[in-house]
Design a protein around this motif. Structure first.
Motif, PDB file in Angstrom:
ATOM      1  N   ARG A  36      37.700  36.647 -38.412  1.00  0.00           N
ATOM      2  CA  ARG A  36      36.252  36.534 -38.596  1.00  0.00           C
ATOM      3  C   ARG A  36      35.669  35.322 -37.868  1.00  0.00           C
ATOM      4  O   ARG A  36      34.462  35.217 -37.707  1.00  0.00           O
ATOM      5  CB  ARG A  36      35.908  36.453 -40.081  1.00  0.00           C
ATOM      6  CG  ARG A  36      36.430  35.194 -40.743  1.00  0.00           C
ATOM      7  CD  ARG A  36      36.002  35.072 -42.176  1.00  0.00           C
ATOM      8  NE  ARG A  36      36.532  33.837 -42.724  1.00  0.00           N
ATOM      9  CZ  ARG A  36      36.378  33.453 -43.967  1.00  0.00           C
ATOM     10  NH1 ARG A  36      35.712  34.197 -44.807  1.00  0.00           N
ATOM     11  NH2 ARG A  36      36.883  32.310 -44.377  1.00  0.00           N
TER      12      ARG A  36
ATOM     13  N   LEU B 247      25.698  36.471 -41.075  1.00  0.00           N
ATOM     14  CA  LEU B 247      25.420  36.518 -42.505  1.00  0.00           C
ATOM     15  C   LEU B 247      26.447  35.706 -43.298  1.00  0.00           C
ATOM     16  O   LEU B 247      27.119  36.214 -44.185  1.00  0.00           O
ATOM     17  CB  LEU B 247      25.389  37.973 -42.998  1.00  0.00           C
ATOM     18  CG  LEU B 247      24.740  38.194 -44.363  1.00  0.00           C
ATOM     19  CD1 LEU B 247      23.297  37.711 -44.348  1.00  0.00           C
ATOM     20  CD2 LEU B 247      24.784  39.661 -44.749  1.00  0.00           C
ATOM     21  N   ALA B 248      26.589  34.454 -42.916  1.00  0.00           N
ATOM     22  CA  ALA B 248      27.430  33.531 -43.669  1.00  0.00           C
ATOM     23  C   ALA B 248      26.559  32.343 -44.037  1.00  0.00           C
ATOM     24  O   ALA B 248      25.511  32.138 -43.432  1.00  0.00           O
ATOM     25  CB  ALA B 248      28.607  33.070 -42.824  1.00  0.00           C
TER      26      ALA B 248
ATOM     27  N   ARG C  87      33.992  26.530 -41.220  1.00  0.00           N
ATOM     28  CA  ARG C  87      34.957  27.437 -40.594  1.00  0.00           C
ATOM     29  C   ARG C  87      35.203  27.052 -39.137  1.00  0.00           C
ATOM     30  O   ARG C  87      36.333  27.065 -38.658  1.00  0.00           O
ATOM     31  CB  ARG C  87      34.392  28.861 -40.597  1.00  0.00           C
ATOM     32  CG  ARG C  87      34.907  29.707 -41.709  1.00  0.00           C
ATOM     33  CD  ARG C  87      34.187  31.032 -41.726  1.00  0.00           C
ATOM     34  NE  ARG C  87      33.792  31.339 -43.084  1.00  0.00           N
ATOM     35  CZ  ARG C  87      33.014  32.370 -43.425  1.00  0.00           C
ATOM     36  NH1 ARG C  87      32.519  33.164 -42.493  1.00  0.00           N
ATOM     37  NH2 ARG C  87      32.730  32.587 -44.684  1.00  0.00           N
TER      38      ARG C  87
ATOM     39  N   ALA D 260      20.458  47.531 -44.758  1.00  0.00           N
ATOM     40  CA  ALA D 260      19.853  46.200 -44.766  1.00  0.00           C
ATOM     41  C   ALA D 260      18.648  46.138 -43.830  1.00  0.00           C
ATOM     42  O   ALA D 260      17.825  45.247 -43.953  1.00  0.00           O
ATOM     43  CB  ALA D 260      20.882  45.144 -44.363  1.00  0.00           C
TER      44      ALA D 260
ATOM     45  N   LEU E  92      32.045  34.968 -51.071  1.00  0.00           N
ATOM     46  CA  LEU E  92      30.615  34.730 -50.857  1.00  0.00           C
ATOM     47  C   LEU E  92      30.081  35.626 -49.734  1.00  0.00           C
ATOM     48  O   LEU E  92      28.959  36.125 -49.803  1.00  0.00           O
ATOM     49  CB  LEU E  92      30.386  33.253 -50.511  1.00  0.00           C
ATOM     50  CG  LEU E  92      28.953  32.851 -50.144  1.00  0.00           C
ATOM     51  CD1 LEU E  92      27.983  33.102 -51.288  1.00  0.00           C
ATOM     52  CD2 LEU E  92      28.882  31.387 -49.725  1.00  0.00           C
ATOM     53  N   ASP E  93      30.890  35.843 -48.699  1.00  0.00           N
ATOM     54  CA  ASP E  93      30.456  36.705 -47.595  1.00  0.00           C
ATOM     55  C   ASP E  93      30.055  38.089 -48.098  1.00  0.00           C
ATOM     56  O   ASP E  93      29.045  38.649 -47.672  1.00  0.00           O
ATOM     57  CB  ASP E  93      31.563  36.857 -46.547  1.00  0.00           C
ATOM     58  CG  ASP E  93      31.700  35.615 -45.682  1.00  0.00           C
ATOM     59  OD1 ASP E  93      30.943  34.651 -45.924  1.00  0.00           O
ATOM     60  OD2 ASP E  93      32.560  35.605 -44.789  1.00  0.00           O
TER      61      ASP E  93
ATOM     62  N   LEU F 112      26.799  37.902 -49.917  1.00  0.00           N
ATOM     63  CA  LEU F 112      25.663  37.784 -48.988  1.00  0.00           C
ATOM     64  C   LEU F 112      25.328  39.133 -48.364  1.00  0.00           C
ATOM     65  O   LEU F 112      24.164  39.442 -48.113  1.00  0.00           O
ATOM     66  CB  LEU F 112      25.973  36.754 -47.890  1.00  0.00           C
ATOM     67  CG  LEU F 112      26.079  35.297 -48.341  1.00  0.00           C
ATOM     68  CD1 LEU F 112      26.409  34.393 -47.153  1.00  0.00           C
ATOM     69  CD2 LEU F 112      24.795  34.827 -49.004  1.00  0.00           C
ATOM     70  N   THR F 113      26.369  39.952 -48.103  1.00  0.00           N
ATOM     71  CA  THR F 113      26.122  41.287 -47.552  1.00  0.00           C
ATOM     72  C   THR F 113      25.258  42.100 -48.516  1.00  0.00           C
ATOM     73  O   THR F 113      24.312  42.763 -48.098  1.00  0.00           O
ATOM     74  CB  THR F 113      27.460  42.009 -47.306  1.00  0.00           C
ATOM     75  OG1 THR F 113      28.220  41.221 -46.391  1.00  0.00           O
ATOM     76  CG2 THR F 113      27.250  43.389 -46.721  1.00  0.00           C
ATOM     77  N   TRP F 114      25.580  42.011 -49.804  1.00  0.00           N
ATOM     78  CA  TRP F 114      24.773  42.736 -50.796  1.00  0.00           C
ATOM     79  C   TRP F 114      23.391  42.121 -50.912  1.00  0.00           C
ATOM     80  O   TRP F 114      22.395  42.838 -51.109  1.00  0.00           O
ATOM     81  CB  TRP F 114      25.479  42.770 -52.151  1.00  0.00           C
ATOM     82  CG  TRP F 114      26.609  43.754 -52.183  1.00  0.00           C
ATOM     83  CD1 TRP F 114      27.944  43.482 -52.180  1.00  0.00           C
ATOM     84  CD2 TRP F 114      26.494  45.189 -52.171  1.00  0.00           C
ATOM     85  NE1 TRP F 114      28.671  44.656 -52.178  1.00  0.00           N
ATOM     86  CE2 TRP F 114      27.808  45.723 -52.175  1.00  0.00           C
ATOM     87  CE3 TRP F 114      25.417  46.077 -52.154  1.00  0.00           C
ATOM     88  CZ2 TRP F 114      28.071  47.091 -52.174  1.00  0.00           C
ATOM     89  CZ3 TRP F 114      25.675  47.443 -52.151  1.00  0.00           C
ATOM     90  CH2 TRP F 114      26.983  47.939 -52.155  1.00  0.00           C
TER      91      TRP F 114
ATOM     92  N   ALA G  22      21.667  40.771 -48.548  1.00  0.00           N
ATOM     93  CA  ALA G  22      20.871  41.163 -47.382  1.00  0.00           C
ATOM     94  C   ALA G  22      20.343  42.591 -47.513  1.00  0.00           C
ATOM     95  O   ALA G  22      19.375  42.963 -46.873  1.00  0.00           O
ATOM     96  CB  ALA G  22      21.707  41.032 -46.115  1.00  0.00           C
TER      97      ALA G  22
END
Lengths: 416, 122
Positions: A121, A144-145, A153, A397, B90-91, B94-96, B98
């Motif tokens: 990732r 989206l992090a 990271r 989304a 957490l990733d 965050l997807t949910w 969004a």
């Protein structure tokens, strides 16, 4: 300074020079973070100054000289302990390379960024930062992090590369294909994120940078294909991305509503980009090394024929998908194959393919639910279709696609 | 890991709930979203909330009790609902976040849930 059309030429030149110099220094010092630190101030200054005052004649040399000046001034002001890398840059004066002589290590740097010692990732984010100088905050938004998690990271990845003494050498011929495929996957991943989610037009943070992820992925793809003309998959990936990119102007109508591929106004497709895509695909085909990017590019090439013939060659597309699924199976390929099969006349066969997918694999995968809604609707299973459509809606989304799916749900029609 | 997704909506979004022309799309989007959370097996609990004007807020300051109509404090976005989900990272949370229908006009905050506080016998 920043326009929604993308980077202007000066910003592009600054990033181009920056990437070359970071790569060059990272390989000299075997320290990516050190190389970035040394160049960061000079690069930020170039981002502001070059668009205003014009791009210097020898951009690489200018940026390197500015980096040296900054370091020297800072060393004079504060007698802080310098890292060996920074010392090296200051003492390197004797061998300031002329711009054209700085070897282009960007491909090798990308190979390091996609190293198997690093989590997958982080491959694409690291490449975008190292090669294009994008800041962690912008990258975090696109992927989206959380910005702090993304920064951490990236820092960790660079430390790992340094501490694990990842070889900054050019990989040997036998390990090159596997390493290259990680690079290509990361580039395509970045491109896919750019097209799937409404991340384009991301407004950057304090640095005021602005970027379109799809454009950056295309840039990296073109760079790799250019540096590796004998790698068929690199050209295949470039062809694939160019075909998709050529159609983006038609993907949303003037009102911002999503337009499905088969209903897009082909006069809006970018003919120059389509031709460039075909050229890349042709170059790949000449090398006789089949691969999944080339097959996917061939599928998109078949779709593009509608611009000239007025119809989509579904049987050919279904055959290409069948080859893709046979040799390079993936959930996405199976779903594409199911839809192509249905469009080519075998709706029941398509539905069977969807039914064979493992339910935990597709629970959160929006394309599956869209395909299921579409195919079961064509099969006269109205209730199943509506349920799948609602599921797809909940997994969407992008507001423009959500509105499209809501219209489909309200009218029961996919095109109109 | 459990995360709470806190959905904040603008006053305009709350108004849409009672707008006959747009309410079906509004509720449809939320129903689909919550359905997808359940379908994916990540939903732990959650509720939608009545609009902010139905709120009553209580404070005690210097032994004086203050009760006020409406939420506290005045902000542009108000709590519209929340869910608690169980996801690996957490990733994923965050997807949910969004995907929640309010994010294009409001916002969704993601917070890790505290583990249960130790009881007296622990």
């Amino acid at each position: 300074m920043h326009s929604p059309a993308g980077w202007d030429a000066a910003e592009r030149a600054a990033r181009e020079s920056y990437g070359r110099l970071v790569a060059w220094l990272a390989f000299r010092w075997r320290d990516l973070a050190g190389a970035e630190d040394a160049l960061s101030e000079a690069f930020l200054a170039a981002l502001t100054r070059w668009p205003r005052d014009g791009v210097p004649e020898v951009p690489d040399a200018r940026l390197l000289a500015a980096a040296r000046n900054n370091l020297r001034q800072r060393a004079r002001r504060v007698r802080v302990e310098q890292s060996p890398a920074v010392q090296a840059l200051l003492q390197d004066e004797a061998e300031v390379p002329a711009a054209a002589e700085i070897p282009d290590h960007r491909l090798n740097l990308m190979l390091v960024c996609a190293h198997s010692a690093l989590p997958q990732r982080v491959h694409a984010p690291l490449m975008l930062q190292a090669v294009l100088g994008l800041d962690a905050k912008d990258i975090a938004g696109a992927f989206l992090a959380s910005p702090s998690a993304m920064a951490q990271r990236l820092v960790r990845a660079k430390a790992k590369l340094r501490d694990a003494a990842v070889r900054y050498e050019v990989p040997e011929a036998r390990e090159r294909p596997a390493r290259m495929s990680a690079v290509l996957d990361a580039i395509y991943g970045a491109y896919g994120i750019g097209t799937n989610v409404a991340v384009n037009g991301l407004d950057g943070g304090a640095g005021g940078t602005w970027f379109e992820l799809t454009r950056e992925a295309l840039f990296l793809g073109a760079l790799v294909a250019h540096l590796l003309p004998d790698n068929a998959e690199a050209s295949g990936l470039l062809a694939l991305m160019r075909h998709c990119e050529a159609r983006r102007p038609a993907q949303f109508d003037a009102g911002g509503r999503f337009v499905p591929l088969v209903q897009q106004d082909t006069t809006l497709w970018d003919r120059a980009l389509m031709a460039a895509a075909e050229a890349a695909l042709l170059q790949a085909a000449g090398l006789r090394q089949p691969g999944h990017f080339q097959l996917e590019a061939a599928i998109q090439s078949a779709h593009s024929q509608r611009a000239f013939t007025g119809h989509t060659p579904w049987p050919a597309i279904a055959a290409l998908y069948a080859a893709l699924v046979e040799h390079f199976p993936s959930t996405g390929a199976l779903i594409g194959c199911a839809v192509a099969r249905a469009e080519a006349g075998d709706n029941a066969g398509g539905l069977r393919m969807l039914g064979a997918l493992a339910s935990d694999e597709v629970a959160g995968y929006q394309p599956y639910w869209i395909a299921l809604a579409y195919l079961s609707g064509r099969n006269g299973q109205g209730d199943a279709s509506r349920r799948a459509l609602e599921r797809a809606l909940g997994l969407t989304a992008d507001e423009r696609i959500r509105r499209y799916l809501q219209t489909v749900a309200a009218t029961g029609r996919w095109i109109w | 890991m459990q995360y709470m997704l806190i959905y904040r909506e603008t006053q305009q979004a709350f108004d849409v709930r009672n707008d006959p022309a747009n309410a079906p799309a509004y509720w449809g989007a939320w129903k689909a979203y919550i359905g997808a959370l359940s379908g994916a097996g990540v939903m732990v609990s959650g509720n939608g909330l009545q609009p902010p004007e139905t709120a009553t807020t209580v404070r005690v300051r210097q032994d004086k009790r203050e009760v006020q109509d409406g939420p506290f404090p005045d902000t542009r976005e108000h709590l519209g609902g929340y869910v608690v989900i169980e996801v690996p990272s957490l990733d994923d949370a965050l997807t949910w976040a969004a995907r929640s229908p309010n994010v294009t006009t409001g916002s969704t905050e993601v917070r890790p849930v505290l583990p249960p506080l130790p009881g007296p016998q622990d």
